[in-house]
Write a protein that holds these residues in place. Structure first.
Motif, PDB file in Angstrom:
ATOM      1  N   TRP A   1       1.027  10.654   3.658  1.00  0.00           N
ATOM      2  CA  TRP A   1       0.940  10.406   5.034  1.00  0.00           C
ATOM      3  C   TRP A   1       2.229  10.133   5.569  1.00  0.00           C
ATOM      4  O   TRP A   1       2.676  10.384   6.571  1.00  0.00           O
ATOM      5  CB  TRP A   1       0.007   9.592   5.263  1.00  0.00           C
ATOM      6  CG  TRP A   1      -0.180   9.324   6.962  1.00  0.00           C
ATOM      7  CD1 TRP A   1       0.110   8.126   7.274  1.00  0.00           C
ATOM      8  CD2 TRP A   1      -0.629   9.944   7.893  1.00  0.00           C
ATOM      9  NE1 TRP A   1       0.006   8.323   8.715  1.00  0.00           N
ATOM     10  CE2 TRP A   1      -0.497   9.223   9.028  1.00  0.00           C
ATOM     11  CE3 TRP A   1      -1.035  11.456   7.849  1.00  0.00           C
ATOM     12  CZ2 TRP A   1      -0.890  10.044  10.245  1.00  0.00           C
ATOM     13  CZ3 TRP A   1      -1.546  12.016   9.060  1.00  0.00           C
ATOM     14  CH2 TRP A   1      -1.354  11.351  10.308  1.00  0.00           C
ATOM     15  N   ARG A   2       2.911   9.139   4.801  1.00  0.00           N
ATOM     16  CA  ARG A   2       4.219   8.705   4.952  1.00  0.00           C
ATOM     17  C   ARG A   2       5.345   9.793   5.358  1.00  0.00           C
ATOM     18  O   ARG A   2       6.061   9.861   6.175  1.00  0.00           O
ATOM     19  CB  ARG A   2       4.786   7.575   4.191  1.00  0.00           C
ATOM     20  CG  ARG A   2       4.321   6.306   4.348  1.00  0.00           C
ATOM     21  CD  ARG A   2       4.504   5.555   5.837  1.00  0.00           C
ATOM     22  NE  ARG A   2       6.029   5.583   6.242  1.00  0.00           N
ATOM     23  CZ  ARG A   2       6.475   5.523   7.238  1.00  0.00           C
ATOM     24  NH1 ARG A   2       5.500   5.624   8.245  1.00  0.00           N
ATOM     25  NH2 ARG A   2       7.659   5.365   7.815  1.00  0.00           N
ATOM     26  N   LEU A   3       5.244  10.805   4.224  1.00  0.00           N
ATOM     27  CA  LEU A   3       6.030  11.847   4.216  1.00  0.00           C
ATOM     28  C   LEU A   3       5.727  13.201   5.022  1.00  0.00           C
ATOM     29  O   LEU A   3       6.385  13.896   4.828  1.00  0.00           O
ATOM     30  CB  LEU A   3       6.575  12.122   2.849  1.00  0.00           C
ATOM     31  CG  LEU A   3       7.187  10.815   2.086  1.00  0.00           C
ATOM     32  CD1 LEU A   3       7.411  11.156   0.520  1.00  0.00           C
ATOM     33  CD2 LEU A   3       8.687  10.617   2.750  1.00  0.00           C
ATOM     34  N   ARG A   4       4.537  12.991   5.844  1.00  0.00           N
ATOM     35  CA  ARG A   4       4.018  14.311   6.300  1.00  0.00           C
ATOM     36  C   ARG A   4       4.956  15.084   6.809  1.00  0.00           C
ATOM     37  O   ARG A   4       4.759  16.413   6.982  1.00  0.00           O
ATOM     38  CB  ARG A   4       3.015  13.764   6.987  1.00  0.00           C
ATOM     39  CG  ARG A   4       3.103  13.150   8.319  1.00  0.00           C
ATOM     40  CD  ARG A   4       2.022  12.719   9.205  1.00  0.00           C
ATOM     41  NE  ARG A   4       2.252  11.925  10.294  1.00  0.00           N
ATOM     42  CZ  ARG A   4       2.701  10.888  10.343  1.00  0.00           C
ATOM     43  NH1 ARG A   4       2.794  10.141   9.236  1.00  0.00           N
ATOM     44  NH2 ARG A   4       3.018  10.256  11.641  1.00  0.00           N
TER      45      ARG A   4
ATOM     46  N   GLN B   1      -5.658   7.835  -4.158  1.00  0.00           N
ATOM     47  CA  GLN B   1      -5.416   7.180  -2.690  1.00  0.00           C
ATOM     48  C   GLN B   1      -4.134   7.040  -2.584  1.00  0.00           C
ATOM     49  O   GLN B   1      -3.551   7.127  -1.387  1.00  0.00           O
ATOM     50  CB  GLN B   1      -6.358   5.940  -2.706  1.00  0.00           C
ATOM     51  CG  GLN B   1      -7.881   5.960  -2.862  1.00  0.00           C
ATOM     52  CD  GLN B   1      -8.630   6.574  -1.522  1.00  0.00           C
ATOM     53  OE1 GLN B   1      -8.184   7.683  -0.926  1.00  0.00           O
ATOM     54  NE2 GLN B   1      -9.313   5.854  -0.949  1.00  0.00           N
ATOM     55  N   ASP B   2      -3.234   6.307  -3.464  1.00  0.00           N
ATOM     56  CA  ASP B   2      -2.037   5.812  -3.373  1.00  0.00           C
ATOM     57  C   ASP B   2      -1.104   6.983  -2.927  1.00  0.00           C
ATOM     58  O   ASP B   2      -0.079   7.025  -2.166  1.00  0.00           O
ATOM     59  CB  ASP B   2      -1.499   5.313  -4.414  1.00  0.00           C
ATOM     60  CG  ASP B   2      -1.851   3.657  -4.537  1.00  0.00           C
ATOM     61  OD1 ASP B   2      -2.694   3.232  -3.579  1.00  0.00           O
ATOM     62  OD2 ASP B   2      -1.797   2.951  -5.704  1.00  0.00           O
TER      63      ASP B   2
ATOM     64  N   TYR C   1      -1.974   9.828  -1.520  1.00  0.00           N
ATOM     65  CA  TYR C   1      -2.112  10.194  -0.170  1.00  0.00           C
ATOM     66  C   TYR C   1      -1.626   9.181   0.828  1.00  0.00           C
ATOM     67  O   TYR C   1      -1.010   9.813   1.662  1.00  0.00           O
ATOM     68  CB  TYR C   1      -3.867  10.368   0.148  1.00  0.00           C
ATOM     69  CG  TYR C   1      -4.473  11.531  -0.232  1.00  0.00           C
ATOM     70  CD1 TYR C   1      -4.214  12.753   0.446  1.00  0.00           C
ATOM     71  CD2 TYR C   1      -5.074  11.665  -1.784  1.00  0.00           C
ATOM     72  CE1 TYR C   1      -4.949  13.841  -0.033  1.00  0.00           C
ATOM     73  CE2 TYR C   1      -5.539  12.904  -1.988  1.00  0.00           C
ATOM     74  CZ  TYR C   1      -5.405  14.048  -1.207  1.00  0.00           C
ATOM     75  OH  TYR C   1      -5.921  15.352  -1.484  1.00  0.00           O
ATOM     76  N   VAL C   2      -1.494   8.069   0.572  1.00  0.00           N
ATOM     77  CA  VAL C   2      -0.743   7.011   1.363  1.00  0.00           C
ATOM     78  C   VAL C   2       0.688   7.511   1.466  1.00  0.00           C
ATOM     79  O   VAL C   2       1.438   7.583   2.590  1.00  0.00           O
ATOM     80  CB  VAL C   2      -0.963   5.566   1.129  1.00  0.00           C
ATOM     81  CG1 VAL C   2      -0.049   4.749   1.834  1.00  0.00           C
ATOM     82  CG2 VAL C   2      -2.298   5.182   1.173  1.00  0.00           C
ATOM     83  N   ALA C   3       1.266   8.009   0.461  1.00  0.00           N
ATOM     84  CA  ALA C   3       2.667   8.361   0.214  1.00  0.00           C
ATOM     85  C   ALA C   3       2.708   9.701   0.994  1.00  0.00           C
ATOM     86  O   ALA C   3       3.732   9.934   1.636  1.00  0.00           O
ATOM     87  CB  ALA C   3       2.834   8.603  -1.123  1.00  0.00           C
TER      88      ALA C   3
END
Lengths: 178, 394
Positions: free
Chosen positions: A58-61, A51-52, A54-56
């Motif tokens: 999203w930030r860097l998408r 999950q973490d 994926y959070v990263a």
């Protein structure tokens, strides 16, 4: 789909919408978890690490232009997060041992590759007609047409037909993705 | 490295499903001539028992919790809109890799038409720190955190967001034998970050920027590499000049405050607030700047002009300052800060000039509210795209 092929837009961002991000989640989550299990023993913890990652993502998408780049980011991030986790545990356990290893160990390489191979096999087989799927599974497991025929109780020629059909279906599906 | 292995994994999977082209087969065969690779291959083949593979994959699907993830994603189209969500179609994903651009821009179009829009906000203090030359990375937020390695790096939060700081290096040795570890701070669009280097130099990184620097400074110069925009308040050290490298320039200083901006498609700017700096362009031309001077590099040629520095540094103090700015310039600035795209529609927009001083509000709406007081233009938000339309005046 076809009528869209003519439109070309350069530099369009890759993970632009939630839909696409969601799809990337569905696609890689399980494989990343099974990869993370190489480092941590606990399933819930593995899932949390992913999950973490994926959070990263999203930030860097905005920095990704292809799924291949996203994929290696996800595996790399999962690995780093897992290693960080291990480090933290070690510190807590009083044994401070910080080898920051950038080079993947042979076991890690195998783990990355086998997670990815398995992920692709699962998604490959999903969505195929039932008979095709069974034939394909057995043949991926290394069985000969004859053996498959015996197991499924069908003629070898039928096995071959299913196999050909399966490959054909896969080809149309995967044509663009590699 | 890892991405190479993933590509070999692709080929192995294809060989299992008999989808290899002749060329790929050759590649794989050649790869397999190496003993280590063959072992790897065989180990992977050992694990292809489908029932097990299936079971393993299933085991984790129970842990998938997109809602929990979603709540941690800033700016993610929220789940209230799920009812508006398009039926996900397989083809969309299949086309993802190759036809990504086409398919996505189309689905994006459809998607945006259907949803209520989430707020567009600037995310203070959010960045990724990449350690060493590895792919080891740490996601930084505005929360204080201690980074595990050596405890020489820490993130401390104050009223103005977070600062990533490196311990002042006590040993100011000038032996250049040991190459210190390089770190890289990557600030995405829609964010910013503050950094305190090992020599005490303070750096404000603007949105969509990247700075590479050593964790301690040794050797005769203090060198960093910048992509994007940053404001430097350099600690004075006459013995060790501070050098900022960009794709188009090299800025050398002893101790001073200045702003460097190097975005592709725009001029390379060095704006000096106080002190003295020397700017070297790619052709080797050296230009000394005095406070209030700005070096402008376009196409390799350097020009010096006098400017009101405030306009170029206001961002680090939390303001947008526009003087006689075109809408294009304004939208460009908003675009990086809030991570948005924009479209300018209609005639007459080019000639419009705006003078304004605005706070860099977290939410773009407040900025647009102010700008909307102009009668000549209208702003419309569609997802993360702002359309600026000229209003016809009689």
């Amino acid at each position: 789909m076809e009528e869209l092929d003519e439109i070309t837009l350069e530099e369009t961002l890759f993970i632009e919408n939630g839909e696409c991000f969601r799809e990337l989640y569905d696609r890689y989550f399980c494989a990343l978890c099974s990869f993370a299990m190489r480092y941590v023993e606990d399933r819930q913890l593995a899932a949390d690490l992913v999950q973490d990652a994926y959070v990263a993502l999203w930030r860097l998408r905005r920095n990704f232009r292809s799924e291949a780049a996203v994929r290696s980011f996800l595996y790399t991030a999962t690995r780093n997060l897992a290693l960080n986790q291990l480090k933290r545990n070690r510190i807590r356990g009083g044994r401070l041992n910080l080898e920051t290893d950038d080079v993947l160990e042979p076991e890690e390489v195998q783990s990355v590759m086998s997670s990815e191979v398995k992920r692709q096999l699962v998604s490959l087989v999903e969505g195929l007609p039932r008979e095709c799927r069974r034939v394909l599974k057995l043949s991926i497991e290394g069985k000969s047409y004859k053996e498959i025929g015996r197991i499924m109780n069908i003629a070898v020629s039928t096995v071959r037909n299913h196999r050909i059909r399966a490959v054909k279906l896969l080809k149309t599906r995967f044509r663009q993705s590699s | 490295m890892l991405s190479d292995y993933l590509q070999w994994a692709d080929l192995i999977r294809k060989s299992l499903s008999e989808e290899l082209s002749a060329e790929e087969q050759r590649l794989l065969d050649r790869w397999l001539t190496i003993d280590r690779n063959r072992k790897l291959y065989e180990a992977i083949l050992q694990e292809r028992d489908f029932a097990k593979v299936w079971e393993e994959s299933r085991a984790f699907s129970g842990y998938m919790d997109f809602r929990a993830l979603e709540s941690r994603l800033s700016g993610f189209p929220s789940s209230d809109q799920q009812k508006h969500r398009l039926v996900r179609r397989r083809w969309m994903m299949w086309s993802l890799s190759a036809c990504a651009v086409v398919a996505l821009s189309f689905s994006l179009f459809l998607y945006r038409k259907h949803c209520v829009h989430p707020p567009i906000e600037h995310q203070y203090s959010s960045a990724v720190l990449i350690l060493g030359d590895s792919a080891q990375s740490v996601v930084l937020s505005d929360q204080a955190q201690t980074l595990s390695d050596g405890a020489e790096v820490k993130v401390a939060a104050d009223g103005r967001g977070a600062v990533l700081s490196y311990a002042r290096s006590a040993a100011e040795k000038s032996d250049s034998e040991a190459m210190p570890e390089l770190n890289r701070l990557v600030v995405p669009r829609g964010s910013d970050y503050r950094l305190l280097l090992a020599d005490g130099t303070e750096v404000f990184l603007n949105a969509n920027s990247e700075l590479e620097y050593p964790v301690t400074f040794c050797g005769p110069t203090r060198e960093v590499r910048l992509r994007g925009m940053a404001y430097f308040a350099v600690t004075r050290d006459t013995l060790r000049p501070f050098v900022v490298h960009t794709t188009r320039s090299q800025v050398q200083v002893l101790g001073t405050e200045f702003c460097v901006s190097d975005y592709p498609g725009s001029a390379n700017l060095t704006t000096l607030v106080n002190g003295r700096v020397a700017v070297t362009d790619t052709q080797g031309g050296e230009h000394a700047l005095l406070p209030g001077h700005q070096a402008v590099i376009t196409d390799g040629t350097c020009e010096i002009r006098e400017v009101e520095t405030m306009f170029y540094t206001a961002w680090k103090d939390g303001f947008f300052i526009f003087r006689e700015a075109s809408l294009q310039e304004i939208m460009e600035e908003l675009s990086g800060w809030y991570d948005i795209d924009y479209l300018l529609r209609g005639n007459g927009l080019e000639t419009l000039r705006v003078t304004a001083r605005l706070k860099r509000y977290e939410d773009i709406d407040r900025v647009l509210d102010v700008l909307s007081r102009m009668e000549e233009v209208r702003f419309r938000k569609t997802g993360r795209t702002i359309t600026v339309t000229a209003v016809k005046t009689p």
